[in-house]
Design a protein around this motif. Structure first.
Motif, short mmCIF file in Angstrom:
data_model
loop_
_atom_site.label_atom_id
_atom_site.label_comp_id
_atom_site.label_asym_id
_atom_site.label_seq_id
_atom_site.Cartn_x
_atom_site.Cartn_y
_atom_site.Cartn_z
N GLU A 128 1.99 9.05 -6.56
CA GLU A 128 2.49 10.42 -6.37
C GLU A 128 3.56 10.75 -7.42
O GLU A 128 3.57 11.85 -7.99
N HIS B 221 1.09 4.13 -3.12
CA HIS B 221 0.89 5.57 -3.00
C HIS B 221 2.12 6.36 -3.45
O HIS B 221 1.99 7.43 -4.05
N HIS C 78 0.83 -1.20 0.00
CA HIS C 78 0.00 0.00 0.00
C HIS C 78 0.87 1.26 0.00
O HIS C 78 0.62 2.21 -0.74
N ASN D 299 6.45 7.87 0.66
CA ASN D 299 5.40 7.46 1.59
C ASN D 299 6.02 6.70 2.73
O ASN D 299 7.04 6.02 2.57
#
Length: 147
Positions: free
Chosen positions: A80, A76, A72, A145
């Motif tokens: 991005e 992300h 996960h 992240n």
């Protein structure tokens, strides 16, 4: 929460991606104990770009494929980075654009306080444009992240 100036994960991911000298890779790993992988992907479909980066990160043990939170976090960071490449709209083939990208995925602890945990950075560099040879321009993106 102080960011270690010598261990900036986004800067390091970009330098890793753009450096043509293998010495930078060796120095990065020996000085930080971080893990990384690199690769290339070209497509008119954003999901193929995501899949290529995720596959490389799993195959090179940058993330644990059995831990949802790691996949996960990587997802992300990829999205991005793609926002930077596509200037905010993560669309490729549906608007007649294609990309040819090299990528670097870097995982490590950029904070002086180790309790802040590990982070993951995805750096993308290459070309984007119409699916016609010579109708592209350079592009770059970065996503970071926490894991």
């Amino acid at each position: 929460m102080t960011l270690n100036r010598d261990a900036r994960i986004g800067r390091s991911a970009l330098l890793l991606l753009l450096s043509e000298e293998k010495e930078y890779q060796e120095d990065l790993i020996s000085n930080t104990n971080w893990s990384f992988c690199e690769g290339k992907v070209g497509s008119m479909e954003a999901q193929k770009v995501v899949a290529a980066i995720e596959t490389a990160a799993k195959n090179n043990h940058i993330i644990d494929k059995d831990l949802y939170r790691e996949g996960h976090a990587l997802y992300h960071a990829i999205i991005e980075a793609l926002h930077g490449v596509t200037r905010g709209e993560v669309q490729l083939g549906s608007v007649l654009r294609t990309v040819g990208l090299t990528f670097a995925v870097l995982r490590g602890s950029p904070y002086e306080n180790k309790a802040e945990g590990e982070w993951i950075a995805v750096a993308l560099y290459g070309t984007i444009g119409a699916p016609v040879k010579g109708a592209e321009h350079e592009t770059i993106g970065l996503g970071i992240n926490h894991i």
